[in-house]
Design a protein around this motif. Structure first.
Motif, PDB file in Angstrom:
ATOM      1  N   CYS B  24      55.979  62.255   3.804  1.00 21.05           N
ATOM      2  CA  CYS B  24      56.130  60.890   3.314  1.00 21.05           C
ATOM      3  C   CYS B  24      55.007  60.001   3.840  1.00 21.05           C
ATOM      4  O   CYS B  24      54.818  59.894   5.045  1.00 21.05           O
ATOM      5  CB  CYS B  24      57.479  60.348   3.771  1.00 21.05           C
ATOM      6  SG  CYS B  24      57.688  58.605   3.413  1.00 21.05           S
ATOM      7  N   LYS B  27      56.093  57.275   6.378  1.00 21.94           N
ATOM      8  CA  LYS B  27      56.287  57.846   7.705  1.00 21.94           C
ATOM      9  C   LYS B  27      54.943  58.064   8.394  1.00 21.94           C
ATOM     10  O   LYS B  27      54.781  57.765   9.574  1.00 21.94           O
ATOM     11  CB  LYS B  27      57.043  59.174   7.549  1.00 21.94           C
ATOM     12  CG  LYS B  27      57.336  59.907   8.814  1.00 21.94           C
ATOM     13  CD  LYS B  27      58.308  61.045   8.528  1.00 21.94           C
ATOM     14  CE  LYS B  27      58.465  61.933   9.737  1.00 21.94           C
ATOM     15  NZ  LYS B  27      59.739  62.637   9.753  1.00 21.94           N
ATOM     16  N   PRO B 154      58.217  52.491   0.823  1.00 24.13           N
ATOM     17  CA  PRO B 154      59.025  53.708   0.903  1.00 24.13           C
ATOM     18  C   PRO B 154      59.623  54.043  -0.463  1.00 24.13           C
ATOM     19  O   PRO B 154      59.867  53.153  -1.277  1.00 24.13           O
ATOM     20  CB  PRO B 154      60.129  53.333   1.886  1.00 24.13           C
ATOM     21  CG  PRO B 154      60.213  51.854   1.850  1.00 24.13           C
ATOM     22  CD  PRO B 154      58.823  51.367   1.548  1.00 24.13           C
ATOM     23  N   CYS B 160      64.952  61.120   2.957  1.00 28.59           N
ATOM     24  CA  CYS B 160      65.266  59.941   3.770  1.00 28.59           C
ATOM     25  C   CYS B 160      66.532  60.136   4.603  1.00 28.59           C
ATOM     26  O   CYS B 160      66.640  59.624   5.708  1.00 28.59           O
ATOM     27  CB  CYS B 160      65.443  58.716   2.891  1.00 28.59           C
ATOM     28  SG  CYS B 160      63.963  58.300   1.955  1.00 28.59           S
ATOM     29  N   CYS B 163      65.701  61.597   7.774  1.00 24.96           N
ATOM     30  CA  CYS B 163      64.479  61.077   8.382  1.00 24.96           C
ATOM     31  C   CYS B 163      64.803  60.102   9.513  1.00 24.96           C
ATOM     32  O   CYS B 163      65.679  59.258   9.392  1.00 24.96           O
ATOM     33  CB  CYS B 163      63.660  60.374   7.307  1.00 24.96           C
ATOM     34  SG  CYS B 163      62.144  59.645   7.923  1.00 24.96           S
ATOM     35  N   TYR B 165      63.153  57.682  10.357  1.00 26.60           N
ATOM     36  CA  TYR B 165      62.745  56.335   9.966  1.00 26.60           C
ATOM     37  C   TYR B 165      63.725  55.674   8.992  1.00 26.60           C
ATOM     38  O   TYR B 165      63.466  54.589   8.502  1.00 26.60           O
ATOM     39  CB  TYR B 165      61.354  56.357   9.334  1.00 26.60           C
ATOM     40  CG  TYR B 165      60.246  56.613  10.343  1.00 26.60           C
ATOM     41  CD1 TYR B 165      59.512  55.564  10.870  1.00 26.60           C
ATOM     42  CD2 TYR B 165      59.949  57.899  10.768  1.00 26.60           C
ATOM     43  CE1 TYR B 165      58.508  55.783  11.792  1.00 26.60           C
ATOM     44  CE2 TYR B 165      58.947  58.131  11.693  1.00 26.60           C
ATOM     45  CZ  TYR B 165      58.227  57.073  12.199  1.00 26.60           C
ATOM     46  OH  TYR B 165      57.243  57.297  13.119  1.00 26.60           O
ATOM     47  N   CYS B 169      63.117  51.956   7.385  1.00 23.79           N
ATOM     48  CA  CYS B 169      62.720  51.828   5.982  1.00 23.79           C
ATOM     49  C   CYS B 169      63.713  51.048   5.136  1.00 23.79           C
ATOM     50  O   CYS B 169      63.335  50.279   4.281  1.00 23.79           O
ATOM     51  CB  CYS B 169      62.557  53.207   5.351  1.00 23.79           C
ATOM     52  SG  CYS B 169      60.952  53.913   5.663  1.00 23.79           S
ATOM     53  N   TRP B 170      64.990  51.277   5.385  1.00 22.71           N
ATOM     54  CA  TRP B 170      65.971  50.782   4.419  1.00 22.71           C
ATOM     55  C   TRP B 170      66.836  49.622   4.875  1.00 22.71           C
ATOM     56  O   TRP B 170      67.685  49.167   4.147  1.00 22.71           O
ATOM     57  CB  TRP B 170      66.825  51.956   3.915  1.00 22.71           C
ATOM     58  CG  TRP B 170      65.940  53.011   3.322  1.00 22.71           C
ATOM     59  CD1 TRP B 170      65.670  54.247   3.849  1.00 22.71           C
ATOM     60  CD2 TRP B 170      65.146  52.905   2.129  1.00 22.71           C
ATOM     61  NE1 TRP B 170      64.764  54.909   3.061  1.00 22.71           N
ATOM     62  CE2 TRP B 170      64.424  54.109   1.999  1.00 22.71           C
ATOM     63  CE3 TRP B 170      64.970  51.898   1.167  1.00 22.71           C
ATOM     64  CZ2 TRP B 170      63.543  54.339   0.947  1.00 22.71           C
ATOM     65  CZ3 TRP B 170      64.091  52.123   0.125  1.00 22.71           C
ATOM     66  CH2 TRP B 170      63.398  53.331   0.020  1.00 22.71           C
TER      67      TRP B 170
HETATM   68  S1  SF4 Z   1      63.114  57.146   5.289  1.00 22.91           S
HETATM   69 FE1  SF4 Z   1      61.165  56.171   4.956  1.00 22.91          FE
HETATM   70  S2  SF4 Z   1      59.728  57.338   6.153  1.00 22.91           S
HETATM   71 FE2  SF4 Z   1      61.548  58.584   5.934  1.00 22.91          FE
HETATM   72  S3  SF4 Z   1      61.204  59.837   4.149  1.00 22.91           S
HETATM   73 FE3  SF4 Z   1      62.288  58.037   3.440  1.00 22.91          FE
HETATM   74  S4  SF4 Z   1      60.694  56.607   2.834  1.00 22.91           S
HETATM   75 FE4  SF4 Z   1      59.728  58.183   4.077  1.00 22.91          FE
END
Ligand code: SF4
Lengths: 326, 171
Positions: B24, B27, B154, B160, B163, B165, B169-170
């Motif tokens: 990603c 990321k 993102p 996700c 992940c 992150y 991200c969200w």
């Molecule tokens: S959560 Fe964010 S960083 Fe992780 S895969 Fe999804 S978009 Fe990419």
């Protein structure tokens, strides 16, 4: 294993033997599973050996110290392992640029005020607050200096306290918010909770790349971790104030949990124990997060607020302070 | 495309960055700017655990310039070994391994790479053989993303959910 906060309320010694951390007092010696500790809060008179501190630092565990009154004294903030040059620069940029700083400062005040409003509604003592807020928000928008922002904030808070009192039982009115030393029971309780909350936020910041000393509403250097003060504006109403109210309206706490000292009122050890256990329970309660569509604990909401700030600073998404939906 | 394009001194990218490019770009950006999340992920802990257990006797965490190889075996040809958990990011793993091989080739070292999936009891061999162009394209793309003033938007996907992150991200 989910890591947990550990609170030491009693007196004793904290030391390391081999790869184990022990807490010892007259009741005996207790090993502490270091891998399961997220952070450490010390209220008792505790002697810590340097080996124990080294070990805690190595494991990235922040230690917070509180004084006799349960007020925050300071933190052992292990040498930072999380660093982002990029973020440091963005944080400084948002401080140095007057417009950018004002914007963030105002957002903290707005979020704080909306959470106060939410509380007053819950407690059914919100008369006239919305209307007043409308005017004060207009003033806030026009503010061109941080001192003006602070001034509006103080007036919002005053209006909030006077209404909040209407919901509190006799003997636990705030009347006049006094800080150091707290003049009555409710003030003692609020101060105690705010101290703990502040330390909780310091711990959360430790686990991000944000520099805790660069802040926007509060002047950096006002206290060591002034960014935690900024964030505490958002969380004081929804964590500390709500909990304080519940503790006295549900009579979990009574007058006997407080004592008067030369310098003011403070919680007894038994009182502190009750408050801290309720505080921990409160922070581990989950709420469904509307954006994440996941359950998150109230404590995690603090971390999420830090993430939102990071996104604001790197220019991904404008910061929108948390306004309690729960 | 000529593989002369990247003199070694310009190769400042890490294997993880190449890996993240194929997972990603968002990321990758955060990671490259030091905004990391991995320290809390159980997934990473598991990786560390595996690393310490099954491969205890190998020559581990070998640093060569900007790359860090899980472990190396020296034989007729140098073997670069990478230990991974699941196969869902196979492409990312492969490109990371390719990057190591490309890097070593610049140093005049001929090598092949072996990806280990201990949980699945599988291994996979990766060789450079004419894939320089592919890796050069990836390097360029990593550099482009790292130079962006803010992270790429993102894109929500199945990735996700696992992940580290996700919240950043969200939220
Ligand atoms: S959560 Fe964010 S960083 Fe992780 S895969 Fe999804 S978009 Fe990419």
């Amino acid at each position: 294993m989910r890591k947990r906060s550990l609170t030491l309320l009693s007196d004793g010694t904290l030391f390391r033997r081999e790869n184990t951390l022990y807490f010892e007092n007259e009741r005996g010696r207790k090993p502490l599973a270091v891998e399961g500790i997220y952070d450490l809060y010390i209220y008792g008179h505790v002697t810590i050996t340097s080996q124990a501190l080294h070990y805690l630092a190595q494991k990235g565990i922040a230690v917070h110290f509180f004084n006799h009154y349960g007020h925050y004294d300071g933190s052992f903030y292990p040498r930072e392992s999380l660093n982002s040059g990029e973020l440091v620069i963005r944080q400084a940029e948002h401080y140095l640029d007057r417009e950018k700083r004002l914007k963030l400062a105002k957002l903290f005040v707005t979020g704080s005020a909306l959470n106060m409003k939410k509380n007053l509604k819950r407690w059914k003592v919100a008369d006239g607050f919305s209307e007043m807020l409308k005017e004060l928000f207009e003033e806030l928008e026009g503010a061109e200096k941080i001192t003006e922002v602070m001034n509006v904030e103080a007036r919002i808070r005053e209006a909030y306290y006077s209404r909040w009192d209407g919901h509190l039982p006799e003997g636990f009115k705030i009347v006049k918010r006094t800080r150091r030393p707290p003049g009555n029971e409710m003030n003692a309780l609020i101060s105690f909770l705010n101290s703990r909350l502040y330390a909780t936020i310091v711990s959360e910041l430790y686990n991000t790349q944000l520099v805790p000393t660069v802040s926007y509403l509060h002047e950096p250097g006002e206290r060591r971790f002034s960014l935690a003060l900024d964030l505490s504006e958002i969380f004081k109403p929804i964590v500390a104030d709500r909990l304080a109210t519940r503790l006295v309206t549900k009579r979990t706490l009574s007058k006997e949990h407080f004592r008067e000292e030369l310098n003011g009122v403070l919680l007894t050890k038994e009182g502190m124990k009750k408050v801290l256990s309720e505080y921990e329970k409160e922070l581990t309660k989950s709420v469904k997060h509307p954006e994440l569509k996941r359950n998150v604990t109230k404590k995690r909401l603090i971390r999420l607020e830090a993430y939102k700030l990071i996104k604001h600073l790197v220019g991904v998404k404008e910061y929108e302070p948390l306004v309690a939906w729960f | 495309m000529s593989s002369e394009e990247y003199p070694l001194t310009d190769l400042l990218i890490t294997g993880t960055e190449i890996n993240y490019l194929f997972i990603c770009p968002t990321k990758l950006w955060y990671f490259a700017k030091g905004i990391t999340m991995e320290q809390e992920s159980d997934w990473v802990d598991l990786g560390r655990f595996l690393h310490e257990q099954r491969y205890a006797n190998e020559e581990k965490e070998v640093l060569v310039g900007s790359i860090k190889i899980d472990f190396i075996r020296r034989g007729d040809v140098i073997e670069v070994h990478e230990v991974k958990l699941g196969k869902s990011m196979e492409k990312a793993h492969e490109m990371q391994a390719l990057y190591y091989l490309y890097y070593l080739k610049k140093l005049g070292i001929k090598a092949k790479a072996i990806l280990h999936y201990p949980k699945l009891n599988e291994t996979k061999e990766v060789t450079l053989d004419g894939r320089e162009g592919e890796i050069e394209k990836a390097i360029k793309e990593v550099e482009r993303i790292k130079s962006l003033p803010k992270p790429p938007n993102p894109v929500k996907s199945k990735k996700c959910l696992k992940c580290a992150y996700y919240e950043l991200c969200w939220v």
